[in-house]
Each structure stands twice: as structure tokens, then as C-alpha cells.
Design an enzyme around this catalytic site. Structure first.
Site, short mmCIF file in Angstrom:
data_model
loop_
_atom_site.label_atom_id
_atom_site.label_comp_id
_atom_site.label_asym_id
_atom_site.label_seq_id
_atom_site.Cartn_x
_atom_site.Cartn_y
_atom_site.Cartn_z
N GLY A 1 38.63 40.70 12.49
CA GLY A 1 37.41 39.97 12.07
C GLY A 1 36.40 39.89 13.19
O GLY A 1 36.37 38.91 13.94
N TYR A 2 35.59 40.91 13.33
CA TYR A 2 34.61 40.96 14.42
C TYR A 2 33.18 40.85 13.88
O TYR A 2 32.50 39.86 14.06
CB TYR A 2 34.75 42.27 15.19
N SER A 3 32.74 41.93 13.21
CA SER A 3 31.33 42.02 12.79
C SER A 3 30.96 40.92 11.81
O SER A 3 31.78 40.46 11.02
CB SER A 3 31.08 43.36 12.12
N SER B 1 38.11 46.02 8.13
CA SER B 1 38.85 47.16 7.56
C SER B 1 40.03 46.67 6.75
O SER B 1 40.88 45.94 7.27
CB SER B 1 39.38 48.07 8.67
N GLU C 1 39.14 50.37 21.21
CA GLU C 1 38.74 50.92 19.92
C GLU C 1 37.87 52.17 20.11
O GLU C 1 38.01 53.15 19.42
CB GLU C 1 37.96 49.86 19.13
#
Lengths: 395, 379, 395, 379
Positions: free
Chosen positions: C132-134, C166, C249
Site C-alpha cells: 500500500g504505497y501509491s 497490486s 523494487e
């Protein structure tokens, strides 16, 4: 239309009669260009005759008014003259920054006195002009110029240094940007002055380029006195004239790139040098780059044509000149690279006694300056982004 | 075979860097050019290089050399590419030494390799005959005559040709022009009758000569290697040369790039360093990536040639093609980013683009090697 | 050395015995990848067996310590295992963001409790993780994230939205960047949390891509309660972990691009589809672009190899990952374009019943995202310019 | 022939712009795609276009058309390229109408041209047989039989093939595959026995069909033009089609670019509009220049075709090759500059890159036309 047909016939006849045979061959060497000026030495009688005859009709500057030494031709007539000159392969009678640059600026911004004084002498090739714009450390930031002109009552006193002055060492007069108000914001304290390069305190030093030639100079002004009446336009409003001229210059550089390099058709040149097999160039990978380039080149020429036609139809913007300058010079550099690839080691000779043209290596090196002089490619792209695309300013 | 530079090689590089900075910086090339030097290199400098062992870097120890290997030779070339140092190193210590080692007769080796290692002989390779590199297209004819041969024809752009003591000449003893079989190599003294040398001035101020062969008589024992079978060993030696040239071009690209970075950090316009403009940052970052890719390719190629891998020829073409692209980009960007000053002869950056172009063209340009790469790969 | 030889022999024998035949074929469809997790349905018994056996030896994560579910192998042993797996063409037993991303982060930043709790379940494929980044409107400016975690004594209360998560809809747990101090400078108020996607208040919505597939989701958090012990590292220090993971990444994306598209050798693919004549491709102009690309591709692979070897030798920097990500993804896009050119209209089919692989058109469209996800190419170039080249910051 | 758009054509463009914005925006294509429509276009919309006179834009007045000329047809394509409007306009009103005009028998013209102008017939051109465009490579055989012919073979990717009322089929009546002579055209109803159509779904959601011909019998008067001599008129018609496709691609590129500019001005990141980043500014400015170059080329090509200039075929290849480059760059940059949102199906920009790619491939891709350009130029 009948008038134009008559004009065509008369022009053709006159040219047939008056253009010397030696002036109908392609220009190959630097000395083939006639720059005129006080100290100019013609390379052969044909050059002198051709200039004298063309200037006599005002045809060195066909669309200028007759009172300014021009031919007074309509645009249609001028187009016909150009076509007829091209038809017989005539060399230009005179190449001159006075014609290309100062002339248009004076016609737009000069006083009647300025026009009467300077334009006829430009038209006849009597005075050779150079342009005093760039300064050391200014680079792309042209408006940061520091050469100062102090108001001394009846004259300005000029001190400072210009750089990249084309042929300053061979020129008679200079049109020059100077700072007349050092306290104003940088675009608002600049004036546009004309003065004689023979004035006391003017000196020049040629700059040798990587190509070995020295078309530019450093130019120094040390307490040079310039009469006040040599100011063009208003005091401190010179930047507007400069911008007008820069736009003009961009268009010229973009367009003139076309004839700068030999091999008007790279494919044909390559086919001659490298040979073909079953109708295609023997070097298939080089062919791929040549065709890509030639298609871009064709697209560029059509864009020049469209820009001209649109300008005639009343469209046309100054920013298009940035695009033409950008594309034209980048393509010219690419063209030089491909010519080098076509010619292999032969193109890398620094001296070549067997060929009257300057070695390709020097033309290639010279081409690298195309995207720097007259505003770098980066500056042109900035201009397009801001003025045409209206993208927001960065911080 | 790890893709890293060994400590031993790092030491060699450091020594070369120090030496060249002191004795053969870019200003030395300028001096050489402006003095219209008849040699096109400084014999005293070449003697000093020889004392460092460089002239014998590929010469086996038993012939008086260091036998340091191709990786070391490549690293020296890279450093010379940074300082643009002119010398017969490439023509003699790399190309001639490699060919002599590969196909020289024992007598030829015994006589010439120690001289090369001692910096006492300049030996040039007379190969191409037209404006472009084309080893298969050799026409210069060597016809049997008595116990030897008679040579007739022309060679062009022979590196160090006008000052060489000996030339290794690739000649056609059989087959048709355009075919690979029927080529032979001869070792010939340059004072032999019928040879005519014409020095040509190239854009990089180095030495080349066009050579005319008119009824030049050579003895049978001047043949190097087997009659008619020179193509393969020649290609092998050329691949060594191509790898070393690529390494030189890597050095030239790196140096031009680093000088440009320095300029970007220091030069101010519109009140800020021009290196703060994002457009120039991205172009610099892209160029950095390209140079790093070239660095990987060159190192791999040198290691592979040193190990006599089968993939060396494909790698040599990869290196030469990629080097041409990268050094072309690096030197063009160097001029563009330097602006007007980059166009002046007074400033050094012009020397880089000139040498880069000649090195790119020597022994096959981008198109030659891209084509060879694809053919080896079967398409 | 003797030990490694024994290890090789034993490994080879074990793999021969235990790798099912169905797991020795190239992966062609999406379902050929085993992602594991609570609700995972194996596609065939071979997949289940292969995961069970590999996880049993800890070989899904061969270099992790045995106490964390790993194989406890030395780097040399792991290299041998990798080589032997490749030799028999074995598919990965498990593909997992837990292995690639969270695992390395926990090993570096996690408490012993975190490691013991999560790593073994990752190794066995029991828990599937997402990242959970963007967030919407953050884009390349990742640190501007707004999802907030309020301190409620024994738990955090999470509210906000993530995007580009994703496979969030298929995942069991999430590792997530949240803002724990809204008043701090933007990089200093971020924390790194782990929580169960089955928690109350979590919902997901798949995002359909232009390629037709939906590998990403929007993920919503509405008053989600997360126990305090799920914080990794220190409070408000999550950005350091995030940067570590981003570097990781980038390297993965750069390197994995290699196997993303079919046709490992474009030249061979083209020769097969288009045909050759006298040893060269029939389409000469396309060949020029293919060889240019293939040379860059080869140079890129060698650069990956060199970066790995240099890292082993103790060099290696985080910024190299930006270069690899930039080049790898740009080349992957170019590769997709060339594959399309090779295949002509055939490559433009949206559905193709005759071919089990997804149509080329979709792979081509998907490739356009390569230079956006995991930090855009523009961001990578910014990083190289600033961190490697030390160019001055703009204003 | 000045390179400017005439007033008459400006009016046509304005009308088209208004019409398409109202009746056939990008969202209409999305609806069509998501509804799994059996036609792949909206017949009601096509009727409205017909009422505007578009279906008959190239049809002579005596057959019920407007006879407005190729420049006008190109401008309509440009506007359709902006809105990605799907209809049989290209297959029928341009390709079929041009071929019928050029080589149709009087009876064929009389029957079919008024139907085309009235939007009552869809006529497809069945030309290529493989994955790439190759007019010379046609193999589908038409053998004489009685007073007619029997056709056997296959056609691929026939635009609007699965819903056409008639197909114009390029067949080999002589010569070998790969040669230009021996090609003939036939006009055939699609319900004739032995024809089998298979719809294929393409990435741009338009209609194509593969067609199998198994012992398809046609009468002698179904032949169009002269036996064995179809290559030249076919190339002429294809050049019209290529110019119109280039014009469509110009529209697609322009629209994608303008949408991207809008996004650059509005979208903020790091606290500023992303359009203030110099890197994106320069890339946008470069793309602008490329689009302007394409605009010049397309206009020149349309004017030249309209005037039946000899240089039209070289210009058509220039236009098609340049259009492929430019629309590829414009749509790729559009996605990259939009970032993640550009990759989502929900956002419209993906439709542009999909259509751009199919149009680039149709009737010859970049490589096909670059090669043709160079061959015409003699290298």
C-alpha cells in the site's frame, strides 16, 4: 497576369544578357560569396560586374523601395526574379547582413534619415555590417548584456565587449545592443545603436573555431564615441528591435541550413559513393538512417513552404520561427553526420588538396554550431513551450 | 569470469592516469598539432611509455615484453582516450604485436617483437584500400615471382604509415576481391623499392598514409602465416584492435562527459547553474546510463578476448558499434552543453569530438559492426 | 570446494526426484504463476506438490535463515540451486511480494516477533501480501501520501485510500505507508504498518488497464483498526523503509523486464516470422531497428551482470538501480514496439483463439506502464542527476 | 498550389467538428466496444453522416455524390481521427468509391455508387493475405471458367469485411506471387456461395474479417478494369487511402497531444503544475514540431492527389511513414505524461494509442513506406 508575363520575359532577357558566365556556377569556396564593403577585394571581374549590374537595377534588394536603393518590385515580381535567377543557376550578387538583418529592422524601426543614409549603401554593397549582440558570460541569456553606453550630451560613450560578432574584422559598421539604463529591469535598459567600426576605441580579435575557420570575432569597445543620432528607435526600447531581429535570424538559420551542406539529396549522394544493388543502397543499415532523415528533411521543407504560404495568407507567428530554427538546425547536424558516414575515412581528412571544396570534416564540425548560434535549440524549445503551447512557467 | 576490474589492473590504470596527466595531457596534442610536427607524435614521450613497459604490453616475456594481456592493453587505451595522447601504441604495440604473435614466423618474431617492446620499431598495418573498412574487399595483388612475390596496388589511411619502419601488408594471393579466402600477410621494410608513402592530415591530427605499391619485390620468408589463409587471423587481430579502440572511445566519452558535468555545475545563466536545468539533467543522466552500458560491454569484450572465448567476435562488434554511438553522443552533447565556447578551438572539447570520430571510423564504423553483429546472430 | 560439489550433486538428485514434470515447462499463462495465500486455488496437483516440497526444504527463500522458514543456504549454495533450477527449466514454486519485497524489509527493519510471525508464512505461501504505497493525486510525489493513522491508545485507526495496489483483491495482508504525524515535514510523519486485509473497513476495487487485465486495485480504508504492535520500525520513520523497498523494487522491475516479453532474441523471432535472404532479414529497414535494439539489450544484460558482480565485490550503490530501472523499462517498451512491427496486423488482434498466450497487443499495451510503475523514468533520471551526478538542485 | 486550407474546406472541417463532437465522441466508441456490438459501428450514426453528404464525398455528382474531392475527404478523416469515430467511411466512401470510379464498369458504377452515396451499401476491399501489407504478394487465384472465373484462396484483416454487402477482391489471374503484373479486381456480393467470413476482434474495436474463397464462381462482368492490369489503379487507390489514413492519424496525434497539454497545465505534483517541468516542456515542444511537420506533409499529399500530380505516390508514402512515427510518439508520450491514469481503461487516452497503432499498420507500416520512399528516390 499579362504584366507578369512581360516582366518574366524582360527579366529573363536581361539576366541572359547581364549575368556573367562565371556567376552561373555553384558556389563552392568561401571566396565565391561577395560580401562587399569598403575594403572588399573582388575575386575576379565577373563578381564586380554582376554586383554593379544587379545593384544598378536595385535587384540586390528587389522588394525595397527605389528611393532606398531597392528594385521596388511587388512580391509577385520578386518571386519571378528569384525563380529566374535560380533557373540559370545564378549566384547571389551580394550576401550581406545588411540585407538580411539590419535592412528589415531599419525599414520597420528606423527614421527616414537612417533609411536614406544606410539602406542605399547596403543595397550597393558599399558598407558591410556586423551584428553586436552576444557577450561573454551571457550565452543564451542575451538580455543580460553589459556593454554600456553612457549619455555624454551629444554622444554616447561605449565601453564593453561583444563576442560571436560575425566577420567583425571585415566589417565597416556594426548594429549593436548596448545598456543605456543599468538600473532598469534587464529587458528595459537596452538600446539599439549603429556605429562605424573605424571609430577610435574599436578593436577585434578573430575566434578560431574547431572547424579551423574564423567567421566570428571578439569585439572590444574602449571609450568609443557614438553620435546620438545613431540611436535607432527609442532610448531603452532596443530589446523590441533585438527580438524582431532574432526572430528574423531564426527563420534565416532554419531556412539557410538547407543549402549549407553539399549533397542536396543524401540518397543520391550515397548511391553514387557507395553504390546500389537491385535498386537499393548496398549499405542497408545506413540506408535506414538516410531514409529516416530524408523523410524528415522533406517534411521540414514542406513545413517551410507552408509557413511561407500561411504568412502570405495572413497567418504566421513569430513562434513558428523557433520551430523552424530548431528543426532545421537539428536536421542539418544529422545530415552532416550522415554525410560523414557515407564518406567514411575520406570525410575525416583535415586537408584535401584534390578537392576545391572545404573538407567534409570541417563542414561537419561547423554544423555543430548550428544548434547553438542564433539561440540554442534549448532556447527555441523553451520559447515554443511557453509562447505556443502556453505551458506554465517553472519557478 | 566476473565483470569487475581486478586489483592488478586497477594499479595499472592508476599508474597510467598519473603518467598521462603529467606527460601527455590534451595540451600535448595541441602543441603537437600547432607545431606541424613531422611525426604526429612525440618520440620522447613514446620512449617514456616504453620505459613503463607499455610498448611490450602484449609481447611475450621471452621476446622482452610484459605479456600483460588484452585487458591491460584496453585499460591503457581507455586512459589514453581520456587524455587523447598520440603515440604508436595502437598501431605497433597492439595491432602489429598481436599479428606477429599470431602468425609471425619465428624469425620475424625474434627480430621484431623485442624491437617493438623496446620502442625501437614502429610497425603499421596496411589493410584497407578505400574510404571504408572492408577486410574482405582487398585487391592489392601479390603475385608469385621467383622464390618470392611482387606486389602491386594501393593502401589507404594506413595508421602511422608514413613513419613506420615496417608494414604488415594484407594482399590478395588468390580468390576474388570480396571473398575471404586468398588473403595473405607480408612483413615489409618501408624503405623497399617501389613503395611510395603519402602522409594525409586527418581531423584528429594523427598520422595516416596512403601507400602505393609498384612492383614491390618481397622474399618468400616475408610471408606471415599461411598463404591464402590470412583472413581468420586478421579478423582475430582486428577484433583485439576494435576492442582496444572501443576502450579508448570509452575513455574519451567518459572524459568529455566529466568535463561537461563540471561545466554544468559551474557555469551560470539566468542566475543559476545551468546544471540545475532539468532538461540538461535528464540528458546527462541518459548519457551516464549509456556510458555505463558501454563500460560493461567493453570490459566483457576485453575479458572474453583475453580468455579466447568463441563469442569474442560478436562482442567486439557490439563494443565497437556501441562505442561509436556513445562517444558520438557524449562529444556532441559536450559541445552543445558548453554552448559557444565548445565551438572554439581555444577550448579543448573540440579535440575530443575529432578523435572520437576517427576512432569510430577506424576498423569499421557503427554500420559495419551492427551488420556484423546481426549476421553473426543469424539475421 | 568439495562441499559445493556434493551440494550440487545432492541438489540435482533431489530436483530430479521432486520437481514434477508439469513444473518444468515454460510459464505461458497468468495462472501458471503460483501466488499462494489463504484463498489460493492451485491449477493442478503439480503446482501444489512443487510448492509443498520446495517450502519443505525452505527453498522458496533459500538464503533466509531456517528459523524463518528459509533454506539457510550460503550465497554460493543459493547460486548453485538457482543454476540447477534453471538447468531443468523449473518454474518458480512460489511468486510473491512477500518474498521479493516485504521479506527483505522485515529482515532489515522488523522486530524478532515480526520475523517469526510473518516470514515462515511467506516462505510457505500461506499469506499473500500486497503493497500500500501509491495514493490518488500523489503520483510520482509518493511522500505526499494522505492516508492517516490516528493513535487510539492500543491501536491505530486508519482512514484513506491507496491506488495501484497490486492484486489487493486477492491478497491477505498489506504492508502499508500511513501518515502518523500530519504536522511533520512530509518525509518525517510516515510510518510502515502491516495489517490484515480481512479487517473491518477494508475494501478493494480492481482497476481495469488499457491492456484489458486488472492486476491493480483501488483500496479503501474506512476506520480500520490496526493493533499497535503491527508497526514496523520506529513511529514516523517509515520513509526510510519505503525508500529501501523502492530501491529494491526498481532493481526488480529493471531486471524482470528481461523475461516479461516473448522472443528472447528479437532477431531470431523476426527471422522466423519474416524470413531471411542471404543471411539477412528480408525487411532491411526493420532489421536496422532490431539490431540497434538488440545491441542495447545485450549491453543492458551485461550491465546487470556487472552491477551484480560489483555488488558482490562490495561496490554497488542504490542509484545504480535507478539506471537499471530506467534502461530496462525503456528497452522493454521498445522491444514490445519491435515485436509489434514484426508481427504486423496479426499482433493487433485483441482476442486470438488460436494462441494460448495473451495476444501481443495486450502485452504491448501493458509494457507502456513499465516506465510509469515503480517510479517513472523521469523520476529515475532525476535521481541519477542528483544522487550520482551531483548536479545542482533546481529552484 | 499554396500549402493552405481553403475557406471552403475550413467550413467543412468546422461542420464536421461540431457534428462529431455531438454525435460521435470518444465515448461513443467506448459504448460500442462495451456493448459487444455485432457491427462494430452505429448504423444510425452512419445514416446521419450520410445525410451530411459524407458517404458520397468522393462520388461524382451524376451518381448522386458530392464530388468534394480528396482534400475534403482527408479533412473529414482528420476530424474522425480526433474523435475516433467508427464507421464504414474509410472502407466504403473512400476506398471502394475510389476504386469504382477508377476502374469500375459503367454498370457497376451505376448500380453501386448511388448506393454508397446513400449509405445503403458497405463495400470492403479484400486485399492482403498475410500479417503484413503486400499488394504485390497476392496469391488468391482467379481461374477462367466458362464466361467467368473461379476464385480460391484467402484474404486476411479485411476492413469492414464481416458486414460488407460487396467485396472488391484483388486476385491473381496471371504472373507469379511477388510480381506486379497479373493482378485483377472483382466485385462480388458477399452472399455468393463458397465465401466464408470470420470476424476478428482488433485492438481498436473496429471490424475486420478473414475471408475464405472456396470455388467461388463469378461472372465475367464482375471483373473491374482490365484483366491482369489492376496493380497500377490499385496502388493509386491505395495512395488515396494512405493519405486519408495519414490525415486520420494527424487528427489522432493532434487530439492526444492537446489532451496531454491540458493535463500538463492542470495536474499538480510536488506543488506545481507538471507542465512547468522543463523536461516535459521540451518533449511537448518537440512533439509539437513533429505534428506540425506531419501537418505540412499530409496537406501537401492531399492537394497533390487531388491535382493528380506525378509525385503523389512518393508523397503518400512520406505521409504514411511520417504519420506512423508521429502518432506513435504522440500517443506514447500521452500515456507516459498522464502517468498511471493513462494506463487505465476508464480514461480515454488508451483508445487513441490503440487506434493509432492499427491505422499505422493499415495499408503499409513505417518500414513499408520508408522502403517505398527510398526506392522511388532511387536508393
Amino acid at each position: 497576369m499579362e504584366h507578369l508575363e512581360t516582366f518574366t520575359e524582360e527579366t529573363r532577357a536581361w539576366l541572359e544578357e547581364n549575368c556573367p558566365a562565371g556567376m552561373r556556377r555553384p558556389m563552392r569556396r568561401e571566396e565565391d560569396a561577395v560580401w562587399g564593403g569598403r575594403n572588399y577585394k573582388f575575386h575576379g571581374e565577373d563578381q564586380r560586374l554582376w554586383l554593379e549590374r544587379m545593384a544598378g537595377r536595385g535587384w540586390t534588394v528587389p522588394t525595397w523601395a527605389k528611393e532606398y536603393g531597392g528594385g521596388g518590385l511587388t512580391p509577385e515580381e520578386a518571386k519571378i526574379l528569384k525563380r529566374e535567377l535560380k533557373r540559370i543557376g545564378a549566384r547571389p550578387a551580394l550576401v550581406s547582413f545588411g540585407i538580411w538583418m539590419l535592412g528589415p529592422a531599419l525599414l520597420k524601426y528606423g527614421s527616414e534619415t537612417h533609411k536614406k543614409e544606410h539602406l542605399p549603401r547596403i543595397a550597393r554593397g558599399e558598407i558591410r555590417w556586423c551584428q553586436g549582440y552576444s557577450e561573454p558570460n551571457a550565452g543564451s541569456d542575451l538580455a543580460s548584456l553589459q556593454t554600456k553606453a553612457e549619455d555624454k550630451g551629444d554622444h554616447f560613450l561605449i565601453n564593453g565587449q561583444k563576442v560571436w560578432t560575425s566577420y567583425a574584422d571585415k566589417s565597416d559598421w556594426i548594429f549593436c545592443l548596448v545598456r543605456t539604463d543599468p538600473k532598469a529591469p534587464k529587458h528595459e535598459g537596452i538600446s539599439f545603436l549603429l556605429f562605424d567600426m573605424a571609430s577610435k576605441g574599436v578593436s577585434t580579435k578573430p575566434i578560431r573555431l574547431i572547424s579551423g575557420s574564423s567567421p566570428f570575432c571578439e569585439t572590444f569597445f574602449d571609450d568609443v564615441k557614438v553620435p546620438k543620432e545613431n540611436l535607432v528607435g527609442e532610448l531603452n526600447k532596443g530589446w523590441a528591435i533585438a527580438k524582431y531581429l532574432l526572430t528574423h535570424e531564426r527563420e534565416m538559420i532554419g531556412a539557410s541550413g538547407i543549402e549549407r551542406l553539399p549533397g542536396s539529396d543524401l540518397g543520391a549522394t550515397a548511391a553514387e559513393v557507395i553504390g546500389t544493388k537491385s535498386g537499393t543502397l548496398r549499405n542497408h543499415l545506413l540506408r535506414a538512417d538516410i531514409v529516416r532523415h530524408e523523410m524528415d528533411w522533406a517534411a521540414f521543407l514542406l513545413t517551410l513552404e507552408r509557413a511561407r504560404d500561411e504568412a502570405k495568407a495572413g497567418a504566421g507567428t513569430g513562434a513558428v520561427s523557433s520551430m523552424l530554427k530548431y528543426i532545421g538546425t537539428e536536421l542539418n547536424k544529422e545530415r552532416a553526420e550522415l554525410l560523414m558516414a557515407i564518406n567514411g575515412l575520406q570525410g575525416l581528412l583535415w586537408e584535401n588538396e584534390e578537392d576545391p571544396e572545404p573538407p567534409l570534416s570541417r563542414q561537419w564540425l561547423r554544423s555543430k554550431g548550428n544548434s547553438i548560434e542564433g539561440g540554442t535549440s534549448e532556447i527555441q524549445l523553451d520559447i515554443i513551450a511557453k509562447r505556443v503551447l502556453r505551458l506554465p512557467q517553472g519557478n | 569470469m566476473a565483470l569487475v576490474i581486478s586489483q592488478e589492473h586497477d594499479l595499472l590504470r592508476d599508474a597510467a592516469k598519473g603518467f598521462l596527466a603529467e606527460h601527455a595531457p590534451v595540451s600535448a596534442l595541441r602543441t603537437l598539432r600547432d607545431s606541424d610536427d613531422p611525426f604526429g607524435y612525440d618520440p620522447a614521450l613514446w620512449q617514456r611509455m616504453t620505459e613503463m613497459g607499455w610498448a611490450g604490453i602484449l609481447v611475450p616475456e621471452k621476446y622482452g615484453g610484459l605479456d600483460f594481456g588484452i585487458v591491460g592493453a584496453g585499460l591503457l587505451m581507455e586512459e589514453m582516450g581520456r587524455t587523447l595522447s598520440a603515440s604508436p601504441f595502437f598501431s605497433t604495440a597492439i595491432m602489429a604485436a598481436t599479428l606477429l604473435k599470431e602468425v609471425g614466423r619465428e624469425a620475424q618474431k625474434k627480430r621484431l617483437l623485442p624491437q617493438i617492446a623496446a620502442g625501437k620499431a614502429v610497425v603499421a598495418l596496411a589493410l584497407d584500400e578505400g574510404r571504408s573498412h572492408d577486410p574482405g574487399g582487398i585487391k592489392l595483388a601479390a603475385k608469385p615471382s621467383g622464390n618470392g612475390f611482387v606486389l602491386n596496388g594501393e593502401k589507404t589511411f594506413v595508421l602511422d604509415g608514413h613513419l613506420a619502419d615496417q608494414v604488415i601488408v594484407a594482399a590478395r594471393t588468390g580468390g576474388k576481391a570480396g571473398t575471404k579466402s586468398g588473403l595473405s600477410l607480408f612483413l615489409i621494410e618501408t624503405d623497399r623499392a617501389g613503395l611510395e608513402f603519402r602522409r594525409r592530415t586527418m581531423v584528429d591530427s594523427r598520422n595516416v598514409a596512403d601507400i602505393t605499391f609498384a612492383e614491390v619485390k618481397v622474399d618468400g620468408d616475408q610471408l606471415m602465416g599461411k598463404l591464402d589463409e590470412a583472413y581468420e587471423p586478421l579478423e582475430k587481430a582486428l577484433d583485439v584492435g576494435r576492442a582496444c579502440l572501443s576502450s579508448e572511445m570509452l575513455g574519451t566519452a567518459s572524459e568529455a562527459f566529466e568535463r561537461t558535468l563540471e561545466y554544468l555545475r559551474e557555469r551560470k545563466q539566468f542566475g543559476v547553474p545551468i546544471g540545475s536545468f532539468q532538461v540538461l539533467q535528464h540528458r546527462a543522466a541518459h548519457l551516464f546510463s549509456e556510458i555505463e552500458m558501454l563500460r560493461s560491454v567493453v570490459l566483457k569484450t576485453l575479458l572474453s578476448l583475453q580468455a579466447s572465448d568463441a563469442s569474442s567476435s560478436f562482442l567486439a562488434s557490439l563494443a565497437k558499434a556501441k562505442a561509436a554511438q556513445v562517444v558520438g553522443l557524449a562529444t556532441s552533447e559536450a559541445i552543445q552543453m558548453h554552448g559557444g565556447i565548445g565551438m572554439t578551438d581555444e577550448f579543448d572539447i573540440g579535440f575530443f569530438i575529432k578523435r572520437a570520430k576517427v576512432a569510430s571510423e577506424t576498423y569499421g564504423d557503427y554500420y559495419f559492426h551492427a551488420d556484423r553483429f546481426a549476421r553473426i546472430k543469424g539475421y
